[in-house]
Design a protein around this motif. Structure first.
Motif, PDB file in Angstrom:
ATOM      1  N   CYS A  99       0.847  -1.191   0.000  1.00 49.40           N
ATOM      2  CA  CYS A  99       0.000   0.000   0.000  1.00 49.40           C
ATOM      3  C   CYS A  99       0.880   1.237   0.000  1.00 49.40           C
ATOM      4  CB  CYS A  99      -0.908   0.021   1.234  1.00 49.40           C
ATOM      5  SG  CYS A  99      -1.903  -1.490   1.445  1.00 49.40           S
ATOM      6  N   HIS A 100       0.471   2.244  -0.741  1.00 43.02           N
ATOM      7  CA  HIS A 100       1.218   3.501  -0.818  1.00 43.02           C
ATOM      8  C   HIS A 100       0.241   4.662  -0.695  1.00 43.02           C
ATOM      9  CE1 HIS A 100       4.695   1.199  -2.205  1.00 43.02           C
ATOM     10  NE2 HIS A 100       3.883   0.607  -3.064  1.00 43.02           N
ATOM     11  N   CYS A 101       0.568   5.635   0.153  1.00 45.56           N
ATOM     12  CA  CYS A 101      -0.323   6.770   0.360  1.00 45.56           C
ATOM     13  C   CYS A 101      -0.421   7.614  -0.901  1.00 45.56           C
ATOM     14  CB  CYS A 101       0.171   7.637   1.521  1.00 45.56           C
ATOM     15  SG  CYS A 101       0.081   6.805   3.128  1.00 45.56           S
ATOM     16  N   GLN A 102      -1.605   8.172  -1.089  1.00 47.90           N
ATOM     17  CA  GLN A 102      -1.835   9.031  -2.238  1.00 47.90           C
ATOM     18  C   GLN A 102      -1.133  10.370  -2.051  1.00 47.90           C
ATOM     19  OE1 GLN A 102      -6.062   9.387  -2.384  1.00 47.90           O
ATOM     20  NE2 GLN A 102      -6.414   7.247  -2.914  1.00 47.90           N
ATOM     21  N   SER A 103      -1.124  11.137  -3.131  1.00 51.23           N
ATOM     22  CA  SER A 103      -0.566  12.485  -3.076  1.00 51.23           C
ATOM     23  C   SER A 103      -1.294  13.304  -2.019  1.00 51.23           C
ATOM     24  CB  SER A 103      -0.695  13.141  -4.447  1.00 51.23           C
ATOM     25  OG  SER A 103      -0.301  14.484  -4.398  1.00 51.23           O
ATOM     26  N   LYS A 104      -0.578  14.154  -1.304  1.00 43.68           N
ATOM     27  CA  LYS A 104      -1.070  15.015  -0.227  1.00 43.68           C
ATOM     28  C   LYS A 104      -1.333  14.247   1.065  1.00 43.68           C
ATOM     29  CE  LYS A 104      -3.091  18.499  -3.277  1.00 43.68           C
ATOM     30  NZ  LYS A 104      -4.274  19.329  -3.577  1.00 43.68           N
ATOM     31  N   PHE A 105      -0.976  12.970   1.113  1.00 41.98           N
ATOM     32  CA  PHE A 105      -1.068  12.185   2.337  1.00 41.98           C
ATOM     33  C   PHE A 105       0.267  11.491   2.570  1.00 41.98           C
ATOM     34  CE2 PHE A 105      -5.384  12.730   0.979  1.00 41.98           C
ATOM     35  CZ  PHE A 105      -6.119  12.838   2.147  1.00 41.98           C
ATOM     36  N   TYR A 106       0.530  11.109   3.799  1.00 42.86           N
ATOM     37  CA  TYR A 106       1.770  10.399   4.089  1.00 42.86           C
ATOM     38  C   TYR A 106       1.507   9.346   5.142  1.00 42.86           C
ATOM     39  CZ  TYR A 106       2.534  12.962   8.497  1.00 42.86           C
ATOM     40  OH  TYR A 106       2.430  13.463   9.774  1.00 42.86           O
ATOM     41  N   GLY A 107       2.394   8.371   5.195  1.00 40.55           N
ATOM     42  CA  GLY A 107       2.248   7.248   6.096  1.00 40.55           C
ATOM     43  C   GLY A 107       2.832   6.015   5.446  1.00 40.55           C
ATOM     44  N   ASN A 108       2.493   4.852   5.957  1.00 40.80           N
ATOM     45  CA  ASN A 108       3.042   3.603   5.413  1.00 40.80           C
ATOM     46  C   ASN A 108       2.095   2.925   4.434  1.00 40.80           C
ATOM     47  OD1 ASN A 108       1.067   2.698   7.151  1.00 40.80           O
ATOM     48  ND2 ASN A 108       2.335   1.122   8.110  1.00 40.80           N
ATOM     49  N   GLY A 109       1.024   3.570   4.036  1.00 42.79           N
ATOM     50  CA  GLY A 109       0.088   2.995   3.072  1.00 42.79           C
ATOM     51  C   GLY A 109      -1.108   2.344   3.740  1.00 42.79           C
ATOM     52  N   LYS A 110      -0.878   1.628   4.825  1.00 40.44           N
ATOM     53  CA  LYS A 110      -2.010   1.075   5.574  1.00 40.44           C
ATOM     54  C   LYS A 110      -2.617   2.128   6.498  1.00 40.44           C
ATOM     55  CE  LYS A 110      -0.895  -3.797   5.265  1.00 40.44           C
ATOM     56  NZ  LYS A 110      -0.868  -5.104   5.932  1.00 40.44           N
ATOM     57  N   HIS A 111      -1.810   3.111   6.867  1.00 35.96           N
ATOM     58  CA  HIS A 111      -2.291   4.249   7.631  1.00 35.96           C
ATOM     59  C   HIS A 111      -1.763   5.504   6.944  1.00 35.96           C
ATOM     60  CE1 HIS A 111      -1.751   0.953  10.689  1.00 35.96           C
ATOM     61  NE2 HIS A 111      -3.047   1.186  10.767  1.00 35.96           N
ATOM     62  N   CYS A 112      -2.649   6.393   6.532  1.00 35.99           N
ATOM     63  CA  CYS A 112      -2.273   7.618   5.841  1.00 35.99           C
ATOM     64  C   CYS A 112      -2.985   8.800   6.494  1.00 35.99           C
ATOM     65  CB  CYS A 112      -2.639   7.562   4.353  1.00 35.99           C
ATOM     66  SG  CYS A 112      -1.831   6.221   3.442  1.00 35.99           S
ATOM     67  N   LEU A 113      -2.257   9.883   6.684  1.00 38.43           N
ATOM     68  CA  LEU A 113      -2.812  11.109   7.235  1.00 38.43           C
ATOM     69  C   LEU A 113      -2.525  12.259   6.284  1.00 38.43           C
ATOM     70  CD1 LEU A 113      -1.791  10.745  11.002  1.00 38.43           C
ATOM     71  CD2 LEU A 113      -4.092  10.553  10.040  1.00 38.43           C
ATOM     72  N   PRO A 114      -3.352  13.295   6.288  1.00 32.85           N
ATOM     73  CA  PRO A 114      -3.122  14.425   5.374  1.00 32.85           C
ATOM     74  C   PRO A 114      -1.881  15.215   5.757  1.00 32.85           C
ATOM     75  CG  PRO A 114      -4.980  14.853   6.830  1.00 32.85           C
ATOM     76  CD  PRO A 114      -4.598  13.434   7.059  1.00 32.85           C
ATOM     77  N   GLU A 115      -1.089  15.557   4.753  1.00 29.37           N
ATOM     78  CA  GLU A 115       0.093  16.378   4.996  1.00 29.37           C
ATOM     79  C   GLU A 115      -0.338  17.772   5.443  1.00 29.37           C
ATOM     80  OE1 GLU A 115       2.240  16.378   1.375  1.00 29.37           O
ATOM     81  OE2 GLU A 115       3.097  14.385   1.654  1.00 29.37           O
TER      82      GLU A 115
END
Length: 1354
Positions: free
Chosen positions: A537-553
Motif C-alpha cells: 500500500c502507498h499513500c496518495q498524493s497530499k497524504f503520508y504514512g506507510n500505506g495502511k495508515h495515511c494522514l493528510p500532509e
C-alpha cells in the motif's frame, strides 16, 4: 466514372489495393482483450478511486506532451472515459453535452461512467519500458508510414477495465451487466505526440448513457470520441476539435473498424513542435499527407464506414476496384475553423465476390494469409525459452524462434530491416504480445526484452540494455494458445528463473496475496500495488504514512490513549491504571503537545524529566527536512516503542512500552503506554528543565534504535540540581517487503529537539510535555546560513496547511486535505454539508476536523467498504425459540410462538388446549403477555371462525403485513406506520390507471434532481395507490410533517429532529412551532440581477452593464425548495418566484426583515416560467406537468386558466404590458414553438416554429420592442419583432442556456454548462463576461431589477 467526378475530390488511382485493406476493417482479426497494452497494478498502474465522477491526482509527466500547438506537463484521468491537461469540472458541465468540451480533452469514450460498488476500475501510468514503447512505435508506423523513424521516449497509458454506465438506483433492480473495456495510449518522442485508442472485441457493451439532468426528457447520448483543444480566448471562440463518433452505430463500429488495419485500433497524430492545425487520423500510405488539397480532417472520410451497420455476419473481404475509390470532400467552414467531425467514410464501388480467404494484389506475387500480418508486427518466441550468454551476448535470438519454419531460412534483424518477406501463415494470436510479467523497472534488476540491447524490430530504438546481466525468456505455449493474463497476478513458472549477475533465485507466486483481494487493507487515502511476491500500500498524493495508515500532509494530528504503571518513586510504590493520554501535533512545524491526566502526584512529579514519553510523538510527526522521513512515514500507526531509562547517579531503571494500535474512525492515533520500574523521587514544587538536544536514530529493515544521554535540572527557588539519565530506544514495526526499498533512504537520521517543556499542575492533576522536532541528515554543527522556513518551522502557514518550499527562503502555503482557504488561514471543509463524502444510503455523515466519518442508522451495519450500510437481519441470528417465528423489523425484531405453543417467543411451551384454533391460541397467549408493562407483542386478529385475518397490523408499532392461512407473514407485504396497508385479498386484474398527483409530482422532482436526489432534497412519498402518505419527511433528515389527501402540509405538525409527528386523526400532533422562515437580506440601491439556484435566490449587482461579481451575495435561502421561475414587481418592490419542490408560487419584499409569503399553494405540480405585469397587477405562469398556462392577481386571487390544450412542455413566459401581449415557449421535442396571445388569452397564435430546438429562455425588451429567446438545442440567441418578422441571430455558440433577461445593450442568461450567469452584447453578439457562483450547481431563472418601472414605447 470519370465524368461523375467532382472537382477537388481526389481519386485513389495509384494506390495499391493492399493499402486499402485496413480501411475495410476485417472483423475476422478483431483485437483480442489480451492484446491491449499491458496494464494492472503489477505494471505500476495507479488506480483511480471508484465512483461516479472521480478525477485522478495530477500526473506530472517526466517529459512534456505536445497536444495541438502547446506543451503540457500535467495530465488528469477521469472516470468518464476522458483524459485532460487540467482538472475536470463537475461532470454535469461536460458529460451530458455535445462535443467539444470547454477544456482540453482526449476522449476515447466520453460517457457517464460509474465504477461505484466494484463495477470495474480505471488504471493509469506513465511508462518508459521498451516493450510498451516498442509496441506503440509499431502501431504509429503502421498508420503513419512517413513517420517510420518515430521512436517514442515515453508513453502514458489509461485503461478503463470492465466499467459500467451510471444507472439510477431503483428498488429491487440489479445493475446492468453491460460493461466496457477500452484503452488510450499517448506516445511521444519529444517532438511529436500520437494517440492510440484500443477497443477489444466485445469491449463496448453499452454505446451511450442517459443524461442525469435531462429535465423530463428521455434520451440516450452516444459516447463521444475525439480530441479538442478547449476554449480559446476565454468565452470568445471554440478551439479546434476533432470528433470521431456521432451516433450509436458509429460507436458500435469502433471495435470492428480501424484506421490502421487492425480492427479496434485507432491512431492519431495529436501534437507536434511544427504547426499542427488539427488532429490527423492515421491513413495507410499516409493519405492525409499525400492529398494536401483535401480540407483538413477530410483527407479520407470515416463517416460511411463508422455509420454503416456492421454485424457479426456481414464483414468480409472484397475486391476493390482502385480506379473507382473516391473520398468525400471536407466542409470548408469546418476546415477553416479547425473543427473536424470525421465519421470515417469509405465510399467505393466494390465487387462483392469473396476472395476465399486470400488477397492477391495485381501484378504481385506476394501472397498473404487470411489474417494479414504486416512485416512491422513483432515476432515472439513460441516453443522454448532462450537464454542469453551474458559475456558473448550470443544465444538463441528472438529472430530464430520467431515462428514456424519459413522455408528453412531464418533472417537476422538487420536483414529484416531492408526487405519484407511474406509473413508466416500462423494465427495472429500466436504473434500477439503476451503481457504476463511487468516491465523491467530499474530497481528490479534488468529483464531485457531484446538480446543485443540494440534496436528492436522496425528500427525501434530502446534505452540501452545491460549486456552483463542475464535474461531468461519466457516459454510460450503452442501457437494460437496464449496464456490469459490474470489480473493482479504475476505468474512465474517452473522455468521462470530470474537472473541477476551470478545469483539466481526461483520462486512460485501462484498463491501470493494480490491487491484484487486485499486492497481493503490499505488506507482509504492509499492505492494498492502488486509486486512480484505480493502487494503493498502507498499513500496518495497530499497524504503520508506507510500505506495502511495515511494522514493528510500539513494537518494537525491527535493521539488518544491510556497509561498504566507500577512504579517505585524512591522507595514508595505507586500504581495507576488506564489514566488518559492526549496529544496534539502541529504537523507543519513539528510541535507536539502531550497531556497525561490523573497520575498520582508522587509519580507525576517524578516523571517530569521523562520527556521521551511525549518525545515519541515528536519523532513520529517530526518536521521533515529534504530527503528525510519521520516515524509515521515509515511505521504508520502500528508499532511498538520500547524504552529503557537509567538515572544517574542512583542507577534507578524504568522501562516504558508504548504500543500504537492504529487510527480510530476520526483518524486519531490510538496508543497504550505502560511504565514499570523505579524513578528518583522529585520533591513537590520542583520544576524540571531540559535543554535542547539531538538524537541519532539508526534504521534497519523494520527496526529503529537510538541510544543517548541527557542532562536535566530540577529547580526550586535558589536550589538548582543537575541530574542525568541514559536512554535506549527500540522501535519495531512491520514493513512491506514486496516493494523495493528506496535506495537513497539514509540508515541514520538526526532528530533535533528544541523548546522542551515539562510541567505538572497539581490542581488539574495533569502532566504535560511539549517538544518541537525536526528530523534530517546527521550534522555535526548547525549550518549558520538560514534555511527555508518550511524546514525550520518559521513559516507563517496556518496550523492546518502544508508549507511548500520555494527558492531560497520563499515558500507557499496550501490548506491540508479537508480544509479550505488561502493556506495562511484555513477552515474545516464540511464534507457532510457539501456532499463530498462517500457515506452510502442508510448512513449518517458526521463532520470531523479535516475529515468525516460515516455511521449506520439503527438496524444497519457497515459492509466491508466501511461506507455502505447494509440491513441487519436479526432473525438470521436465531435468537428466538426453535418453536417460535421471528419477525424482522427495521432496527429490531420480534419472536412469536408457533401454533400449539405459548410463551414470549424466546421461550415457548407446548399448549395442551385443543379446542381453540391456532389463531385463537396465539391471540390468547399474546394477550396474556401484553399484560406485562412495556410489552409490545403483536396480538393476532382472527375472524368469526377463528381463522387468521389476511391483514394483520401491530397495535403498537403501526406496521402491517399480509399472512397466509397458517398466520405466517407473506414476504414483501410489510408496510410502515402511517402508510396505506397492503392489499391482502386475491390479486385484482391488472388495470392501467393514470398517475396520481403525488406520482406525477414525485416523477417531476426526480427529473429535476437528475434521477437520484441528495439526502437533503425532498421527494413526495406516495403509497401503492398513488395517494400521499400522511407522514412526509425531508430527504433522510428528521424534519417531518403531516399532509392532507392533496399533499398540503397540515399546519402545526412540522417537527424538529428527534420528534416524529403522529399523523393519525385521533392523535394530537406534538406542539412544535413551525420553523421560522428566513428574512430577506436587502440589496443595495441600483440595477441588479436576481437569479435562482436550487433553494437560493442570488443577487448580482450591475455597474452599468458590467457584472459586479465581488458584490454578489445570497438574497434569500429557502430550505427544501427548487426555485425555477423568477420575476420582479417594480411598483411594490417585490420579487416573485415559483417552487417546483413545494409546488407553490411565493413572493417577498426587498426591504429589511421581509418574510416570504406563499400566494398560490394548490393546483400546481411543476410551476416553472413566471412573468409579472406591473401595470395590470397580474402574474402569469406555466406548469410543465399539467401543461397549463394560468394567470392570477398578484395576491393569488382571481386565478384562471388561460390555455390547457396544444401544450406539451410549456416553460418560459414573458409579458409585454405596454402592448398587452403574452409570449411563451413550448419545448416539445417533436414540435417546439413560441406562441403569443393577448393578456386575456384571446388571439392565440404560433409565432416561431421553425429552426428551434429547446427554447428554454424568453425575454421581451420594452425599449427595443424585441422578443428574444435562448435555445439550448440550436445553441442560438435570437430575436424577432412582436409579429414574428425581422428574425435575426445574435449569438450562435451558446452552451446550455436556461433563462434569459434583457437590460440596456446586454443580454444576461443562466447557463447549465457553465453553472453561471453569462452576458452577451446585443449589437455585436460577443460574450463580454460571466459570473460563476462559489456553489457549483445549476442556475434556473433570472430577472433584472430596475430602480424604476420601465415604461418602454409602443
Amino acid at each position: 466514372m470519370e465524368g461523375d467526378r467532382v472537382a477537388g475530390r481526389p481519386v485513389l488511382s495509384s494506390l495499391p489495393v493492399l493499402l486499402l485493406l485496413p480501411l475495410l476493417m476485417l472483423r475476422a482479426a478483431a483485437l483480442h482483450p489480451d492484446e491491449l497494452f499491458p496494464h494492472g497494478e503489477s505494471w505500476g498502474d495507479q488506480l483511480l478511486q471508484e465512483g461516479d465522477d472521480e478525477s485522478s491526482a495530477v500526473v506530472k509527466l517526466a517529459n512534456p506532451l505536445h497536444f495541438y500547438e502547446a506543451r503540457f506537463s500535467n495530465l488528469y484521468v477521469g472516470t468518464n472515459g476522458i483524459i485532460s491537461t487540467q482538472d475536470f469540472p463537475r461532470e454535469t458541465q461536460y458529460v451530458d453535452y455535445d462535443f467539444p468540451t470547454d477544456f482540453p480533452a482526449i476522449a476515447p469514450f466520453l460517457a457517464d461512467i460509474d465504477t461505484s460498488h466494484g463495477r470495474g476500475r480505471v488504471l493509469y501510468r506513465e511508462d518508459t519500458s521498451p516493450a510498451v514503447l516498442g509496441l506503440a512505435a509499431r502501431y504509429v508506423r503502421a498508420g503513419f508510414p512517413r513517420s517510420a523513424r518515430f521512436t517514442p521516449t515515453h508513453a502514458f497509458l489509461a485503461t478503463w477495465e470492465q466499467v459500467g454506465a451510471y444507472e439510477e438506483v431503483k428498488r429491487g433492480a440489479l445493475p446492468s451487466g453491460e460493461l466496457n473495456t477500452f484503452q488510450a495510449v499517448l506516445a511521444s518522442d519529444g517532438s511529436d505526440s500520437y494517440a492510440l485508442f484500443l477497443y477489444p472485441a466485445n469491449g463496448l457493451q453499452f454505446l451511450g448513457t442517459r443524461p442525469k439532468e435531462s429535465y423530463n426528457v428521455q434520451l440516450q447520448l452516444p459516447a463521444r470520441v475525439g480530441f479538442c483543444r478547449g476554449e480559446a480566448d476565454d468565452l470568445k471562440s471554440e478551439g479546434p476539435y476533432f470528433s470521431l463518433t456521432s451516433t450509436e452505430q458509429s460507436v458500435k463500429n469502433l471495435y470492428q473498424l480501424s484506421n490502421l488495419g487492425i480492427p479496434g485500433v485507432w491512431a492519431f497524430h495529436i501534437g507536434s513542435t511544427s504547426p499542427l492545425d488539427n488532429v490527423r487520423p492515421a491513413a495507410v500510405g499516409d493519405l492525409s499527407a499525400a492529398h494536401s488539397s483535401v480540407p483538413l480532417g477530410r483527407s479520407f472520410s470515416h463517416a460511411t464506414a463508422l455509420e454503416s451497420d456492421y454485424n457479426e455476419d456481414n464483414l468480409d473481404y472484397y475486391d476493390v476496384n482502385e480506379e473507382e475509390a473516391e473520398y468525400l470532400p471536407g466542409e470548408p467552414e469546418e476546415a477553416l475553423n479547425g473543427h473536424s467531425s470525421i465519421d470515417v467514410s469509405f465510399q467505393s464501388k466494390v465487387d462483392t465476390k469473396p476472395l476465399e480467404g486470400r488477397i492477391s494484389p495485381p501484378d504481385s506475387d506476394l501472397s498473404s494469409p487470411l489474417h494479414p500480418t504486416p512485416t512491422y508486427w513483432p515476432f515472439y518466441p513460441e516453443t522454448e525459452s532462450s537464454t542469453l550468454d551474458p559475456h558473448t551476448k550470443e544465444g538463441t535470438s528472438l529472430g530464430e524462434v520467431g515462428g514456424p519454419d519459413l522455408k528453412g531460412q531464418v533472417e537476422p534483424w538487420d536483414e529484416r530491416e531492408t526487405r519484407s518477406p511474406a509473413p508466416p501463415e500462423v494465427d495472429r494470436d500466436s504473434l500477439a504480445p503476451s503481457w504476463e510479467t511487468p516491465p523491467p523497472y530499474p530497481e528490479n534488476g534488468s529483464i531485457q526484452p531484446y538480446p543485443d540491447g540494440g534496436p528492436v524490430p522496425s528500427e525501434m530504438d530502446v534505452p540501452p540494455a545491460h549486456p552483463e546481466e542475464e535474461i531468461v525468456l519466457r516459454s510460450y505455449p503452442a501457437s494460437g494458445h496464449t496464456t490469459p493474463l490474470s489480473r493482479g497476478t504475476y505468474e512465474v513458472g517452473l522455468e521462470d528463473n530470474i537472473g541477476s549477475n551470478t545469483e539466481v533465485f526461483t520462486y512460485n507466486a501462484a498463491n501470493k496475496e494480490t491487491c484484487e483481494h486485499n486492497h481493503r487493507q490499505c488506507s482509504r487515502h492509499a492505492f494498492c500495488t502488486d509486486y512480484a511476491t505480493g502487494f503493498c500500500c502507498h499513500c496518495q498524493s497530499k497524504f503520508y504514512g506507510n500505506g495502511k495508515h495515511c494522514l493528510p500532509e500539513g494537518a494537525p494530528h491527535r493521539v488518544n490513549g491510556k497509561v498504566s504503571g507500577h512504579l517505585h518513586v524512591g522507595h514508595t510504590p505507586v500504581h495507576f491504571t488506564d489514566v488518559d493520554l492526549h496529544a496534539y501535533i502541529v504537523g507543519n512545524d513539528g510541535r507536539a503537545y502531550t497531556a497525561i491526566s490523573h497520575i498520582p502526584q508522587p509519580a507525576a512529579q517524578a516523571l517530569l524529566p521523562l520527556t521521551p514519553i511525549g518525545g515519541l510523538f515528536g519523532w513520529l510527526f517530526a518536521l521533515e527536512k529534504p530527503g528525510s522521513e519521520n516515524g509515521f512515514s515509515l511505521a504508520g500507526a502500528a508499532f511498538t516503542h520500547d524504552m529503557e531509562v537509567t538515572f544517574y547517579p542512583g542507577e534507578e531503571t524504568v522501562r516504558i512500552t508504548q504500543t500504537a494500535e492504529g487510527l480510530d474512525p476520526e483518524n486519531y492515533l490510538s496508543i497504550k503506554t505502560n511504565i514499570q520500574g523505579q524513578v528518583p523521587y522529585v520533591s513537590a514544587n520542583f520544576t524540571a528543565h531540559i535543554s535542547p538536544y539531538k538524537e541519532l536514530y539508526h534504521y534497519s529493515d523494520s527496526t529503529v534504535t537510538s541510544t543517548s544521554s541527557r542532562d536535566y535540572s530540577l529547580t526550586f527557588g535558589a536550589i538548582n540540581q543537575t541530574w542525568s539519565y541514559r536512554i535506549h530506544q527500540n522501535i519495531t514495526y512491520q514493513v512491506c517487503r514486496h516493494a523495493p526499498r528506496h535506495p537513497s533512504f539514509p540508515t541514520t537520521q538526526q532528530l533535533n529537539v528544541d523548546r522542551v517543556f515539562a510541567l505538572y499542575n497539581d490542581e488539574e492533576r495533569v502532566l504535560r510535555f511539549a517538544v518541537t522536532n525536526q528530523i534530517g541528515p546527521v550534522k555535526e554543527d548547525s549550518d549558520p546560513t538560514p534555511g527555508n522556513p518550511c524546514y525550520d518551522g518559521s513559516h507563517m502557514c496556518d496550523t492546518t496547511a502544508r508549507c511548500h518550499p520555494g527558492t531560497g527562503v520563499d515558500y507557499t502555503c496550501e490548506c491540508a486535505s479537508g480544509y479550505q482557504g488561502d493556506g495562511r488561514n484555513c477552515v474545516d471543509e464540511n464534507e457532510c454539508a457539501t456532499g463530498f463524502h462517500r457515506c452510502g444510503p442508510n448512513s449518517v455523515c458526521i463532520n470531523l476536523p479535516g475529515s468525516y466519518r460515516c455511521e449506520c442508522r439503527s438496524g444497519y451495519e457497515f459492509a466491508d467498504d466501511r461506507h455502505t450500510c447494509i440491513y441487519v437481519d436479526e432473525c438470521s441470528e436465531n435468537r428466538c425459540h426453535p418453536a417460535a417465528t421471528c419477525y424482522n423489523t427495521p432496527g429490531s425484531f420480534s419472536c412469536r410462538c408457533q401454533p400449539g405453543y405459548y410463551g414470549d417467543g424466546f421461550q415457548c411451551i407446548p399448549d395442551s388446549t385443543s379446542s381453540l384454533t391456532p389463531c385463537e391460541q396465539q391471540q390468547r397467549h399474546a394477550q396474556a403477555q401484553y399484560a406485562y408493562p412495556g410489552a409490545r407483542f403483536h396480538i393476532p386478529q382472527c375472524d368469526e371462525q377463528g381463522n387468521f385475518l389476511p391483514l394483520q397490523c401491530h397495535g403498537s408499532t403501526g406496521f402491517c403485513w399480509c399472512v397466509d392461512p397458517d398466520g405466517h407473514e407473506v414476504p414483501g407485504t410489510q408496510t410502515p406506520p402511517g402508510s396505506t396497508p397492503p392489499h391482502c385479498g386475491p390479486s385484482p386484474e391488472p388495470t392501467q390507471r393514470p398517475p396520481t398527483i403525488c406520482e406525477r409530482w414525485r416523477e417531476n422532482l426526480l427529473e429535476h434532481y437528475g434521477g437520484t436526489p441528495r439526502d437533503d432534497q425532498y421527494v413526495p412519498q406516495c403509497d401503492d395507490l398513488g395517494h400521499f402518505i400522511p407522514l412526509q419527511c425531508h430527504g433522510k433528515s428528521d424534519f417531518c410533517w403531516c399532509v392532507d389527501k392533496d399533499g398540503r402540509e397540515v399546519q402545526g405538525t412540522r417537527s424538529q429532529p428527534g420528534t416524529t409527528p403522529a399523523c393519525i386523526p385521533t392523535v394530537a400532533p406534538p406542539m412544535v412551532r413551525p420553523t421560522p422562515r428566513p428574512d430577506v437580506t436587502p440589496p443595495s440601491v441600483g440595477t441588479f440581477l436576481l437569479y435562482t439556484q436550487g433553494q437560493q435566490i442570488g443577487y448580482l449587482p450591475l455597474n452599468g452593464t458590467r457584472l459586479q461579481k465581488d458584490a454578489a451575495k445570497t438574497l434569500l435561502s429557502l430550505h427544501g425548495s427548487i426555485i425555477v421561475g423568477i420575476d420582479y414587481d417594480c411598483r411594490e418592490r417585490m420579487v416573485y418566484w415559483t417552487d417546483v419542490a413545494g409546488r407553490t408560487i411565493s413572493r417577498a419584499g426587498l426591504e429589511l426583515g421581509a418574510e416570504p409569503e406563499t400566494i398560490v399553494n394548490s393546483g400546481l405540480i411543476s410551476p416553472e416560467g413566471l412573468a409579472i405585469d406591473h401595470i395590470r397587477r397580474t402574474m402569469y405562469w406555466t406548469d410543465s406537468v399539467l401543461d397549463k398556462i394560468e394567470s392570477a392577481l398578484l395576491d393569488g386571487s382571481e386565478r384562471k386558466v388561460l390555455f390547457y390544450t396544444d401544450l406539451v412542455n410549456p416553460r418560459a413566459i414573458a409579458v409585454d404590458p405596454i402592448r398587452g401581449n403574452l409570449y411563451w415557449t413550448d419545448w416539445n421535442r417533436e414540435a417546439p414553438k413560441i406562441e403569443t396571445s393577448s393578456l386575456d388569452g384571446e388571439n392565440r397564435r404560433i409565432l416561431i416554429n421553425t429552426d428551434i430546438g429547446l427554447p428554454n429562455g424568453l425575454t421581451f425588451d420594452p425599449f427595443s420592442k424585441l422578443l428574444c429567446w435562448a435555445d439550448a438545442g440550436t445553441k442560438k440567441l435570437e430575436c424577432t419583432l412582436p409579429d414574428g418578422t425581422g428574425r435575426r441571430v445574435i449569438q450562435n455558440n451558446l452552451k446550455y442556456p436556461f433563462s434569459i433577461v434583457s437590460y440596456a445593450d446586454h443580454f444576461y442568461h443562466t447557463d447549465w454548462r457553465r453553472d453561471g450567469v453569462v452576458s452577451v452584447n446585443k449589437h455585436s453578439g460577443q460574450f463580454t463576461d460571466e459570473y460563476l457562483p462559489e456553489q457549483r450547481s445549476h442556475l434556473y431563472g433570472i430577472t433584472a431589477v430596475y430602480p424604476y418601472c420601465p415604461t418602454g414605447r409602443k
